[in-house]
Design a protein around this motif. Structure first.
Motif, short mmCIF file in Angstrom:
data_model
loop_
_atom_site.label_atom_id
_atom_site.label_comp_id
_atom_site.label_asym_id
_atom_site.label_seq_id
_atom_site.Cartn_x
_atom_site.Cartn_y
_atom_site.Cartn_z
N LYS A 59 -4.96 93.12 -0.78
CA LYS A 59 -4.41 92.25 0.26
C LYS A 59 -2.91 92.48 0.46
O LYS A 59 -2.43 92.50 1.58
CB LYS A 59 -4.64 90.78 -0.09
N LYS A 60 -2.19 92.65 -0.64
CA LYS A 60 -0.74 92.82 -0.55
C LYS A 60 -0.35 94.16 0.07
O LYS A 60 0.70 94.26 0.68
CB LYS A 60 -0.11 92.71 -1.95
N ARG A 61 -1.19 95.19 -0.10
CA ARG A 61 -0.76 96.52 0.31
C ARG A 61 -1.55 97.08 1.49
O ARG A 61 -0.96 97.51 2.48
CB ARG A 61 -0.85 97.45 -0.89
N LEU A 62 -2.86 97.10 1.38
CA LEU A 62 -3.66 97.74 2.42
C LEU A 62 -3.53 97.04 3.77
O LEU A 62 -3.45 97.69 4.81
CB LEU A 62 -5.12 97.84 2.01
N ILE A 66 -2.58 99.35 6.97
CA ILE A 66 -3.67 99.74 7.86
C ILE A 66 -3.36 99.44 9.34
O ILE A 66 -3.53 100.33 10.18
CB ILE A 66 -5.01 99.09 7.43
N PRO A 67 -2.90 98.24 9.71
CA PRO A 67 -2.62 98.00 11.14
C PRO A 67 -1.59 98.98 11.74
O PRO A 67 -1.85 99.54 12.81
CB PRO A 67 -2.14 96.55 11.18
N PHE A 71 -2.50 101.68 14.68
CA PHE A 71 -1.71 101.66 15.91
C PHE A 71 -1.12 103.03 16.22
O PHE A 71 -1.28 103.56 17.32
CB PHE A 71 -0.59 100.61 15.80
N TRP A 72 -0.44 103.64 15.24
CA TRP A 72 0.22 104.92 15.49
C TRP A 72 -0.78 106.06 15.65
O TRP A 72 -0.52 107.01 16.39
CB TRP A 72 1.25 105.24 14.40
N THR A 73 -1.93 105.95 15.00
CA THR A 73 -2.97 106.95 15.23
C THR A 73 -3.44 106.91 16.67
O THR A 73 -3.58 107.94 17.32
CB THR A 73 -4.14 106.72 14.25
#
Length: 165
Positions: A59-62, A66-67, A71-73
């Motif tokens: 929760k703290k990292r992924l 991920i968002p 977005f950049w992908t």
């Protein structure tokens, strides 16, 4: 060190290989390349020491990474299609195929780090449990095996380069 890699890369992309600028940038870039794996090793070592359950870790990292990654992908995929694809000659199945290939190989070169970081984040909780449940003898054996593997891979590469020259 990472800044040296990025700041010297512009000179390395030029075609003036005989210039002092290119040679100097090549030396700086080559010298500072160790910084990337060192950064990953330090990050991994610090993450392995944390005492948190797997759910909290993810929760703290992924969910922070991920968002922006998605977005950049998408932004880079749209840019790729606008810049390089002529839709008069490319059908929908080919568009899907191009998207899948770009997702597998990375939508843009500098996003490699996010792919690696996501993999590191996925592996850390499992590595942490393995390390905490292993004896020191097993850990030393694992380290020795890893070093042996690195040297054998390097030796194989050196042998390959000797054959090519």
């Amino acid at each position: 060190m990472i800044i040296l890699i990025h700041s010297s890369s512009g000179y390395l992309n030029s075609n003036d290989f005989d210039s002092f600028d290119w040679d100097y940038a090549n030396w700086i870039n080559s010298f500072s390349r160790f910084a990337v794996p060192l950064f990953v090793i330090i990050s991994g070592a610090l993450l392995l020491q944390r005492d948190e359950d797997t759910g909290t870790f993810y929760k703290k990292r992924l969910f922070k990474i991920i968002p922006p990654f998605v977005f950049w992908t998408i932004v880079y995929l749209i840019y790729y299609f606008i810049r390089y694809i002529d839709f008069e000659y490319v059908g929908f199945p080919q568009v899907i195929n191009i998207v899948l290939i770009r997702l597998k190989s990375g939508s843009n070169a500098h996003l490699w780090y996010l792919y690696m970081l996501i993999g590191l984040y996925l592996a850390i909780p499992f590595l942490r449990k393995m390390i905490r449940n292993c004896s020191k003898e097993k850990l030393r054996f694992s380290y020795a095996y890893g070093l042996l593997h690195c040297f054998s891979a390097t030796n194989g590469l050196m042998h390959t380069f000797q054959i090519l020259t």
